[in-house]
Scaffold this motif. Structure first.
Motif, PDB file in Angstrom:
ATOM      1  N   LEU A  20      60.886 -29.497  22.032  1.00  0.00           N
ATOM      2  CA  LEU A  20      60.051 -28.402  21.537  1.00  0.00           C
ATOM      3  C   LEU A  20      60.836 -27.674  20.447  1.00  0.00           C
ATOM      4  O   LEU A  20      62.069 -27.630  20.495  1.00  0.00           O
ATOM      5  CB  LEU A  20      59.739 -27.414  22.673  1.00  0.00           C
ATOM      6  CG  LEU A  20      58.785 -27.904  23.765  1.00  0.00           C
ATOM      7  CD1 LEU A  20      58.871 -26.994  24.993  1.00  0.00           C
ATOM      8  CD2 LEU A  20      57.352 -27.971  23.268  1.00  0.00           C
ATOM      9  N   CYS A  21      60.141 -27.081  19.483  1.00  0.00           N
ATOM     10  CA  CYS A  21      60.837 -26.318  18.447  1.00  0.00           C
ATOM     11  C   CYS A  21      61.662 -25.212  19.111  1.00  0.00           C
ATOM     12  O   CYS A  21      61.276 -24.694  20.156  1.00  0.00           O
ATOM     13  CB  CYS A  21      59.855 -25.633  17.509  1.00  0.00           C
ATOM     14  SG  CYS A  21      58.738 -26.723  16.662  1.00  0.00           S
ATOM     15  N   CYS A  24      59.993 -22.019  20.915  1.00  0.00           N
ATOM     16  CA  CYS A  24      58.596 -22.302  21.270  1.00  0.00           C
ATOM     17  C   CYS A  24      58.247 -21.610  22.593  1.00  0.00           C
ATOM     18  O   CYS A  24      59.017 -21.657  23.552  1.00  0.00           O
ATOM     19  CB  CYS A  24      58.404 -23.804  21.424  1.00  0.00           C
ATOM     20  SG  CYS A  24      56.784 -24.259  22.063  1.00  0.00           S
ATOM     21  N   HIS A  26      56.100 -22.477  24.780  1.00  0.00           N
ATOM     22  CA  HIS A  26      55.717 -23.388  25.865  1.00  0.00           C
ATOM     23  C   HIS A  26      56.836 -23.584  26.898  1.00  0.00           C
ATOM     24  O   HIS A  26      56.590 -23.561  28.102  1.00  0.00           O
ATOM     25  CB  HIS A  26      55.313 -24.753  25.308  1.00  0.00           C
ATOM     26  CG  HIS A  26      53.975 -24.750  24.610  1.00  0.00           C
ATOM     27  ND1 HIS A  26      53.147 -23.663  24.569  1.00  0.00           N
ATOM     28  CD2 HIS A  26      53.323 -25.743  23.936  1.00  0.00           C
ATOM     29  CE1 HIS A  26      52.046 -23.984  23.900  1.00  0.00           C
ATOM     30  NE2 HIS A  26      52.130 -25.232  23.498  1.00  0.00           N
ATOM     31  N   CYS A  50      51.821 -30.421  22.148  1.00  0.00           N
ATOM     32  CA  CYS A  50      53.252 -30.252  21.881  1.00  0.00           C
ATOM     33  C   CYS A  50      54.100 -30.410  23.133  1.00  0.00           C
ATOM     34  O   CYS A  50      55.130 -31.077  23.115  1.00  0.00           O
ATOM     35  CB  CYS A  50      53.508 -28.887  21.251  1.00  0.00           C
ATOM     36  SG  CYS A  50      53.273 -28.920  19.461  1.00  0.00           S
ATOM     37  N   ASN A 135      48.378 -21.017  22.308  1.00  0.00           N
ATOM     38  CA  ASN A 135      49.046 -20.604  21.074  1.00  0.00           C
ATOM     39  C   ASN A 135      48.047 -20.535  19.926  1.00  0.00           C
ATOM     40  O   ASN A 135      48.401 -20.487  18.759  1.00  0.00           O
ATOM     41  CB  ASN A 135      50.250 -21.492  20.740  1.00  0.00           C
ATOM     42  CG  ASN A 135      49.867 -22.962  20.689  1.00  0.00           C
ATOM     43  OD1 ASN A 135      48.706 -23.301  20.511  1.00  0.00           O
ATOM     44  ND2 ASN A 135      50.853 -23.825  20.851  1.00  0.00           N
ATOM     45  N   MET A 139      48.482 -27.075  17.550  1.00  0.00           N
ATOM     46  CA  MET A 139      49.764 -27.064  16.851  1.00  0.00           C
ATOM     47  C   MET A 139      50.303 -28.472  16.670  1.00  0.00           C
ATOM     48  O   MET A 139      50.865 -28.806  15.631  1.00  0.00           O
ATOM     49  CB  MET A 139      50.768 -26.204  17.622  1.00  0.00           C
ATOM     50  CG  MET A 139      50.363 -24.740  17.720  1.00  0.00           C
ATOM     51  SD  MET A 139      49.964 -24.047  16.094  1.00  0.00           S
ATOM     52  CE  MET A 139      49.446 -22.394  16.552  1.00  0.00           C
ATOM     53  N   CYS A 219      53.716 -19.648  19.062  1.00  0.00           N
ATOM     54  CA  CYS A 219      54.233 -20.793  18.320  1.00  0.00           C
ATOM     55  C   CYS A 219      54.748 -20.276  16.983  1.00  0.00           C
ATOM     56  O   CYS A 219      53.958 -19.921  16.111  1.00  0.00           O
ATOM     57  CB  CYS A 219      53.109 -21.804  18.097  1.00  0.00           C
ATOM     58  SG  CYS A 219      53.454 -23.015  16.809  1.00  0.00           S
ATOM     59  N   PRO A 220      56.055 -20.218  16.821  1.00  0.00           N
ATOM     60  CA  PRO A 220      56.595 -19.661  15.583  1.00  0.00           C
ATOM     61  C   PRO A 220      56.146 -20.432  14.343  1.00  0.00           C
ATOM     62  O   PRO A 220      55.971 -19.830  13.273  1.00  0.00           O
ATOM     63  CB  PRO A 220      58.112 -19.752  15.774  1.00  0.00           C
ATOM     64  CG  PRO A 220      58.350 -20.603  16.974  1.00  0.00           C
ATOM     65  CD  PRO A 220      57.104 -20.587  17.783  1.00  0.00           C
ATOM     66  N   ARG A 221      55.921 -21.725  14.479  1.00  0.00           N
ATOM     67  CA  ARG A 221      55.491 -22.523  13.318  1.00  0.00           C
ATOM     68  C   ARG A 221      54.074 -22.159  12.895  1.00  0.00           C
ATOM     69  O   ARG A 221      53.784 -21.973  11.732  1.00  0.00           O
ATOM     70  CB  ARG A 221      55.543 -24.008  13.667  1.00  0.00           C
ATOM     71  CG  ARG A 221      56.781 -24.704  13.181  1.00  0.00           C
ATOM     72  CD  ARG A 221      56.611 -26.209  13.333  1.00  0.00           C
ATOM     73  NE  ARG A 221      55.715 -26.763  12.337  1.00  0.00           N
ATOM     74  CZ  ARG A 221      54.783 -27.678  12.587  1.00  0.00           C
ATOM     75  NH1 ARG A 221      54.614 -28.132  13.806  1.00  0.00           N
ATOM     76  NH2 ARG A 221      54.030 -28.143  11.624  1.00  0.00           N
TER      77      ARG A 221
HETATM   78  S1  SF4 Z   1      54.823 -26.535  16.762  1.00  0.00           S
HETATM   79 FE1  SF4 Z   1      54.619 -24.636  17.897  1.00  0.00          FE
HETATM   80  S2  SF4 Z   1      53.795 -25.213  19.893  1.00  0.00           S
HETATM   81 FE2  SF4 Z   1      54.605 -27.066  18.929  1.00  0.00          FE
HETATM   82  S3  SF4 Z   1      56.699 -27.248  19.699  1.00  0.00           S
HETATM   83 FE3  SF4 Z   1      56.803 -26.160  17.749  1.00  0.00          FE
HETATM   84  S4  SF4 Z   1      56.720 -23.998  18.309  1.00  0.00           S
HETATM   85 FE4  SF4 Z   1      56.018 -25.165  20.094  1.00  0.00          FE
END
Ligand code: SF4
Ligand SMILES: Cc1ncc(C[n+]2csc(CCOP(=O)(O)OP(=O)(O)O)c2C)c(N)n1
Ligand SMILES: [Mg+2]
Lengths: 314, 393
Positions: A20-21, A24, A26, A50, A135, A139, A219-221
């Protein structure tokens, strides 16, 4: 209730090594929820998204308990099947240990494509917990809108364009839809408040019959805020009443947190790149409309919870 | 102990399910399969089985729940037809790739559109490449027998794959037939208890299943499925023999009917094989050396048996109850022609698409096919490779 210190000694069921980022929501949500399971084995079900893609890259797994991913839209049905197997095998004396069944799905896998499968599982009364990790977009496939995407958000399929300023529709109220199934327990929680998450996860896991948790899982992205600020951004979602904390236990609605003062929704929107276009001069009416949506939903919720329907003092 | 009974195909399948008494059945109604679900539900309601019956809200969920149950370590089943199978499509592949021994009868019905409820094989053919074993049944007896053997085939350690047991919608599912059923104990002993290898509910050995599988492993996993399909052939034969010992009815991969000295042959699945055999008998009385080949197993494809059975034949007609829209014939035709190519015997192979949407296949249709085969045999000339039987053109 367990203290943080005690919880830190619980054997983790979701462990490091996943992809995971960084930051994240999650991973945080999943650990918090699984740590609430006491004295039982767990089978985790998981929808495509994700969480699944990042945690089970063959031949590795980040799951320290049994785990099944089937497809995107069928986590509800899949965990139903595992739970039915448990009842059958227990009845026939083939297994003797106790198990809990917890399914995780993203908002896309839950509000949208998996809603039917989830609704069926809830209606049939399986002894399961379904957790939506919301989120607010798809994503995993690159930030497309879902029916959980907030009004105005810029996603890759509801882009903020020259004519249309992001997502035009308000969010689907999934927690209410789940509560309308008359299940034993439905609740909405957010990771800025670990006690709230822990308490609700414990209730969901311990009640007989189906339970549903909707967890705000940033979700930071996709949201485009400063990654380390995850707790702050989640807290703003709660303080602005964008994401109220409440539970519905055997049909009884209860508000779990009432902000002391009126925090305008723009404080939640402003740090996020997905709402940046709303702050361009001339777009004030868009933010005003979002505020109206938040306020009217808040009042309706208070009414359902048997509280005086009034906004917090400014 | 065996007893002769009069049952419809659906009743026969439900009877087999009752005797198997699976751990979990998850199913959804659709014509012409509905009766199976209804009858089985009544077995549950009356305590004649102690299966956990999951009355799901769709076929997609039926197979999904069966996958969850089977992965959990249960003997799991579902059942469907047509649109239901089409809706399951995605998860049937997943069941096969997870190597889950789910047995599921499919009462063959035409796929929409246009919507139709009657028999053809377009539903089953849509999943021929999914990695499930496909058995076909000529009549209620075979459907019953196939169901019982399917459990053993699916669960065999060399196989571990889902098994789809096909029978013709209405023609077999709803027609009353006389068949021999085994007593409960014989069936119970034959199917035995399911001993899963790795399963979710093994508290000592938790597993992850359904992992994300990239280019570094996916290919090998697909190849392993092929190995399981190959192994299934021997397993199906062994279990067919063993079943013969308890029932007096032995099964192989194909049924060769009067093919030993045949000049002309028809290849056909399911109930139409009965019609074809009847016509072949009549023609034989008139000196035509006619035979019939009925694949009992379509996936895996019994290429060696088929090649052996047809090697001496001069002209073959493959009857397909499904269209591929390739404009070069039906699915079985492509497979059979492919297999005969290696023989270099110049066997003429033609194709007839028949019976779509429940159109009757009459004796005279099959007689016409044999007549045309005789012409081909005599003249060595094929005018048209792909034809339609019983169609208004
Ligand atoms: S894109 Fe968003 S939801 Fe997916 S792993 Fe990265 S931070 Fe988590
Ligand atoms: C039937 C099907 N349709 C589409 C997809 C592609 N897909 C995989 S994950 C995903 C989005 C997941 O979004 P969400 O459920 O919100 O989870 P997140 O990744 O945001 O946590 C999509 C569209 C798929 N795998 N299966
Ligand atoms: Mg999402």
């Amino acid at each position: 209730m367990a203290t943080l210190k005690e919880l830190s000694r619980v054997e983790e069921r979701f462990v490091g090594g996943h992809r995971l980022c960084a930051g994240c929501g999650h991973g945080i949500s999943v650990r918090m929820i699984l740590n609430a399971v006491e004295d039982a084995n767990v089978v985790v079900g998981c929808a495509t998204g994700c969480l699944e893609v990042a945690s089970t890259i063959y031949p590795y797994t980040a799951w320290n308990c049994s785990f099944i991913h089937n497809a995107f839209e069928n986590a509800g049905a899949t965990i139903s099947g595992v739970e039915a197997a448990y009842r059958a095998l227990k009845k026939r004396g083939k297994i003797d240990r106790d198990f809990k069944f917890i399914a995780f799905g993203g908002d896309g896998g839950t509000y949208d494509i998996g809603l039917q499968s989830l609704s069926g599982a809830m209606e049939r009364g399986h002894n399961i917990v379904y957790v939506c990790l919301d989120n607010g977009a798809y994503m995993n496939t690159g930030i497309q809108r879902s029916s959980a995407t907030p009004t105005g958000a810029d996603t890759t399929t509801s882009p903020a364009g020259k004519v249309i300023p992001g997502k035009q529709q308000p969010r689907k109220d999934l927690t209410a839809i789940m509560a309308a199934h008359n299940i034993s327990y439905a609740a909405q929680t957010a990771i800025n408040n670990w006690q709230d998450v822990h308490k609700k996860a414990k209730k969901a896991i311990e009640v007989e019959g189906p339970a549903f948790l909707n967890v705000l899982s940033p979700c930071p992205r996709g949201w485009r805020y400063n990654t380390p600020d995850i707790v702050q951004i989640t807290k703003l979602a709660v303080e602005t009443r964008f994401w109220p904390l409440y539970e519905v236990e055997n049909g009884k609605w209860k508000l779990n947190y009432k902000p002391k003062k009126y925090v305008p929704v723009e404080e939640f929107l402003k740090p996020q790149g997905r709402f940046r276009h709303l702050f361009k001069p001339g777009n004030e009416h868009l933010i005003k409309a979002i505020q109206e949506e938040v306020d009217s939903r808040w009042l309706a919720l208070l009414e359902r919870c048997g509280e005086t329907p009034e906004l917090p003092p400014r | 102990m065996k007893s002769k009974v009069a049952l419809t195909g659906n009743e026969a399948v439900a009877q087999a399910m009752k005797q198997i008494n699976p751990d979990v059945v998850a199913a959804y109604p659709i014509t012409p399969q509905t009766e199976i679900v209804q009858i089985f539900s009544s077995f549950v309601a009356n305590g004649e089985v102690d299966t956990e019956f999951v009355a799901v809200e769709s076929e997609h969920s039926a197979m999904s729940a069966a996958i969850g149950a089977a992965a959990g370590g249960a003997r799991a089943m579902t059942a469907t037809s047509s649109q239901g199978l089409a809706l399951m499509f995605e998860v049937v592949y997943i069941a096969a790739s997870m190597r889950l021994p789910i047995v599921f009868p499919v009462v063959n019905r035409a796929l929409s559109g246009p919507i139709n409820i009657h028999c053809d094989h377009s539903d089953a053919m849509g999943l021929r490449d999914s990695g499930v074993i496909q058995l076909f049944s000529e009549n209620a007896q075979e459907a019953y027998d196939n169901m019982i053997q399917a459990v053993r085939i699916a669960e065999h350690s060399d196989v571990r794959l889902p098994v789809m047991v096909n029978m013709d919608g209405f023609i077999t599912s709803h027609a009353m037939d006389v068949l021999e059923v085994l007593d409960d104990e014989t069936v119970r002993n034959f199917v035995g208890t399911y001993v899963p290898e790795d399963y979710l509910l093994d508290a000592e050995n938790p597993i992850s299943i359904g992992n994300f599988d990239m280019y570094d492993f996916y290919f090998e996993h697909k190849r392993q499925q092929v190995e399981a399909m190959k192994a299934a052939k021997e397993v199906i034969r062994e279990i067919g023999k063993e079943f013969g010992r308890i029932s007096g009815r032995e099964y192989g991969l194909i049924e060769s009917y009067k093919l030993d000295d045949a000049d002309v042959a028809v290849v056909v699945l399911n109930s139409a094989a009965g019609t074809a055999k009847g016509v072949a008998d009549e023609l034989r009385a008139n000196g035509v050396k006619a035979g019939v080949l009925k694949p009992r197993v379509y996936r895996p494809f019994p290429q060696d048996e088929i090649r052996e059975a047809l090697k001496g034949v001069k002209a073959v007609a493959v009857l397909d109850r499904a269209e591929t829209f390739s404009t070069c014939g039906g699915p079985i035709f492509a497979d059979i022609r492919n297999v005969l190519y290696d023989l270099k015997n110049d066997i003429k192979v033609v194709n007839y698409v028949y019976g779509l949407g429940g159109r009757d296949l009459r004796l005279e249709h099959v007689a016409q096919v044999f007549e045309e085969l005789e012409n081909i045999r005599k003249t060595g000339r094929v005018d048209e490779t792909v034809k339609y039987l019983g169609l208004r053109e």
